[in-house]
Design an enzyme around this catalytic site. Structure first.
Site, PDB file in Angstrom:
ATOM      1  N   LYS A 178      25.102 -10.343 -14.026  1.00 47.53           N
ATOM      2  CA  LYS A 178      25.651  -9.315 -14.932  1.00 47.53           C
ATOM      3  C   LYS A 178      24.523  -8.415 -15.438  1.00 47.53           C
ATOM      4  O   LYS A 178      24.680  -7.203 -15.539  1.00 47.53           O
ATOM      5  CB  LYS A 178      26.363  -9.981 -16.115  1.00 47.53           C
ATOM      6  N   LYS A 214      33.029 -11.880  -4.523  1.00 50.91           N
ATOM      7  CA  LYS A 214      34.008 -12.897  -4.897  1.00 50.91           C
ATOM      8  C   LYS A 214      35.308 -12.240  -5.399  1.00 50.91           C
ATOM      9  O   LYS A 214      35.246 -11.221  -6.088  1.00 50.91           O
ATOM     10  CB  LYS A 214      33.381 -13.734  -6.020  1.00 50.91           C
ATOM     11  N   LYS A 220      38.802 -11.564 -11.398  1.00 47.21           N
ATOM     12  CA  LYS A 220      39.662 -10.876 -12.368  1.00 47.21           C
ATOM     13  C   LYS A 220      38.982  -9.633 -12.887  1.00 47.21           C
ATOM     14  O   LYS A 220      39.614  -8.683 -13.274  1.00 47.21           O
ATOM     15  CB  LYS A 220      39.886 -11.762 -13.599  1.00 47.21           C
TER      16      LYS A 220
HETATM   17  P1  ATP Z   1      35.887 -13.706 -13.300  1.00 42.59           P
HETATM   18  O1  ATP Z   1      36.190 -13.648 -11.848  1.00 42.59           O
HETATM   19  O2  ATP Z   1      36.545 -12.651 -14.101  1.00 42.59           O
HETATM   20  O3  ATP Z   1      34.439 -13.898 -13.611  1.00 42.59           O
HETATM   21  P2  ATP Z   1      36.748 -16.264 -12.950  1.00 42.59           P
HETATM   22  O4  ATP Z   1      38.067 -16.109 -12.317  1.00 42.59           O
HETATM   23  O5  ATP Z   1      35.568 -16.641 -12.151  1.00 42.59           O
HETATM   24  O6  ATP Z   1      36.543 -14.997 -13.808  1.00 42.59           O
HETATM   25  P3  ATP Z   1      37.745 -18.434 -14.447  1.00 42.59           P
HETATM   26  O7  ATP Z   1      39.081 -17.864 -14.485  1.00 42.59           O
HETATM   27  O8  ATP Z   1      37.422 -19.123 -15.710  1.00 42.59           O
HETATM   28  O9  ATP Z   1      36.720 -17.324 -14.119  1.00 42.59           O
HETATM   29  O10 ATP Z   1      37.580 -19.437 -13.242  1.00 42.59           O
HETATM   30  C1  ATP Z   1      38.369 -20.568 -13.208  1.00 42.59           C
HETATM   31  C2  ATP Z   1      38.063 -21.375 -12.002  1.00 42.59           C
HETATM   32  O11 ATP Z   1      38.380 -20.642 -10.818  1.00 42.59           O
HETATM   33  C3  ATP Z   1      36.605 -21.773 -11.891  1.00 42.59           C
HETATM   34  O12 ATP Z   1      36.524 -23.111 -11.448  1.00 42.59           O
HETATM   35  C4  ATP Z   1      36.074 -20.839 -10.840  1.00 42.59           C
HETATM   36  O13 ATP Z   1      34.979 -21.396 -10.139  1.00 42.59           O
HETATM   37  C5  ATP Z   1      37.275 -20.673  -9.924  1.00 42.59           C
HETATM   38  N1  ATP Z   1      37.222 -19.409  -9.197  1.00 42.59           N
HETATM   39  C6  ATP Z   1      37.132 -18.173  -9.733  1.00 42.59           C
HETATM   40  N2  ATP Z   1      37.106 -17.231  -8.775  1.00 42.59           N
HETATM   41  C7  ATP Z   1      37.181 -17.901  -7.599  1.00 42.59           C
HETATM   42  C8  ATP Z   1      37.199 -17.486  -6.219  1.00 42.59           C
HETATM   43  N3  ATP Z   1      37.136 -16.197  -5.897  1.00 42.59           N
HETATM   44  N4  ATP Z   1      37.289 -18.439  -5.272  1.00 42.59           N
HETATM   45  C9  ATP Z   1      37.362 -19.745  -5.598  1.00 42.59           C
HETATM   46  N5  ATP Z   1      37.346 -20.194  -6.869  1.00 42.59           N
HETATM   47  C10 ATP Z   1      37.254 -19.299  -7.866  1.00 42.59           C
END
Ligand code: ATP
Ligand code: LTN
Length: 331
Positions: free
Chosen positions: A111, A193, A196
């Site tokens: 970030k 990745k 959100k």
């Molecule tokens: P952001 O993408 O906005 O940073 P996030 O989706 O990574 O948020 P969380 O919603 O808290 O953050 O993630 C919840 C779980 O989903 C965590 O275990 C994270 O590792 C998993 N996760 C998030 N994005 C992915 C992805 N693209 N593929 C697989 N697992 C994911």
């Protein structure tokens, strides 16, 4: 029974990456483990949130936990702020974390490197809070996507540090990162990745996306010109990402099997098959989601979950504070 714990931030709508990388594992494991699944609503305010939007996302997040198949009779489902011990152990954990450790956390570094301004102190120290979330419950395993592995490793170091300094206090947890689906990539840019917080909506399939919209996102996913369905993340990142999605939503079918199924066929056929699987999964989740919203299951689940979680977390916090010498009155 071994204990498993994980959380998701309600910083927006849950997406397919969250489901494949984390949520589906909570559901699969709730039979064989004592499962604690919480909504990380402290973690989510590490970046600015709109209050109205956050309220809606919180409700959706609980509803989606249930709609994806988490059963409140088997799993303890709760809101992080309903268990005050998280914030309290979070601060204690922060005081036992070195700046050098926080400086090494790639999520914060990324970030910063992107030049994002106004990053908060909470965002910087949130790995310590995450450690507290896990250590409060003496979790054996923490199912997470790839991006969270480093934070669970920090949690292990902190657990060992506490145990060394104050005597045996915490279980040292293990991250569970599945071989396939731990890092689902953006459909519009497979070098990033699925997230959100991505500005480009086309790359991210939300669990509550209209089915037509979700289908369109899969059909317009970025691929390549090699014209072969082959698992090769280096040279065919887009196709390999779709294969990960397809495999994860179809009983973890092997990549060889998928390659065979689409031998000699075009990307259109493959994408249609992936879109069918994605839409079938979403449809099932969305049907349950609507029923849940109309019931009072959300309130009941959170009340019951908070009650169970508080009993465990309070006892652990007390044990920690006594070990550190922070308490004088035996309550
Ligand atoms: P952001 O993408 O906005 O940073 P996030 O989706 O990574 O948020 P969380 O919603 O808290 O953050 O993630 C919840 C779980 O989903 C965590 O275990 C994270 O590792 C998993 N996760 C998030 N994005 C992915 C992805 N693209 N593929 C697989 N697992 C994911
Ligand atoms: N930091 C995680 C969410 C999270 C979590 C946890 C995951 C907060 N506390 C404890 C597992 C265990 C994230 O940003 N995805």
């Amino acid at each position: 029974m071994k204990r498993m714990l994980s959380g998701i931030k309600p910083t927006g709508q849950l997406h397919l990456g969250n489901y494949i990388g984390a949520l589906r594992h909570f559901v699969e494991n709730q039979e064989d483990y004592e499962m604690f699944a919480f909504i990380a609503n402290l973690h989510c305010i590490t970046v600015m949130q709109d209050p109205e939007e956050l309220r809606n996302n919180l409700r959706d997040c609980v509803a989606l936990y249930l709609a994806c198949g988490l059963d409140p009779k088997k799993a303890t489902i709760f809101l992080q702020t309903d268990v005050k011990a998280h914030a309290q152990l979070g601060f204690i954990a922060c005081c036992h974390t070195y700046l050098g450790e926080l400086n090494r956390m790639t999520q914060f570094k990324d970030k910063q490197a992107k030049g994002e301004t106004n990053l908060s102190g909470g965002l910087y120290t949130y790995p310590s809070l995450m450690a507290a979330d896990i250590l409060l419950y003496d979790a054996d395993y923490v199912p997470v996507g790839e991006d969270q592995k480093q934070h669970v490793e920090l949690t292990r170091d902190l657990a060992e540090r506490f145990n060394h300094r104050y005597g045996e206090l915490f279980k040292v947890p293990e991250p569970l990162v599945s071989k396939v689906g731990a890092r689902i990539m953006s459909l519009s840019d497979p070098s990033k990745k699925m997230s959100k917080s991505d500005d480009n909506d086309k790359g991210c399939i939300y669990l509550l996306d209209d089915l037509k919209v979700a289908r369109k996102k899969v059909m317009s996913a970025v691929t390549d010109s090699l014209a072969q369905v082959k698992y090769d993340p280096q040279n065919q990142p887009g196709i390999s990402n779709l294969m990960q999605i397809y495999s994860s939503l179809d009983n973890n079918r092997s990549f060889e099997e998928i390659e065979k199924e689409f031998e000699g066929k075009g990307y259109g056929d493959f994408k249609r098959a992936v879109a069918d699987k994605v839409c079938a999964t979403l449809e099932e989740i969305q049907n349950r989601y609507h029923t849940i919203l109309e019931s009072n299951l959300i309130e009941e689940t959170l009340k019951d979950g908070a009650h169970k979680a508080n009993a465990i977390a309070d006892a652990k916090l007390k044990q920690v504070q006594q070990a550190i010498g922070m308490e004088i009155i035996q309550k």
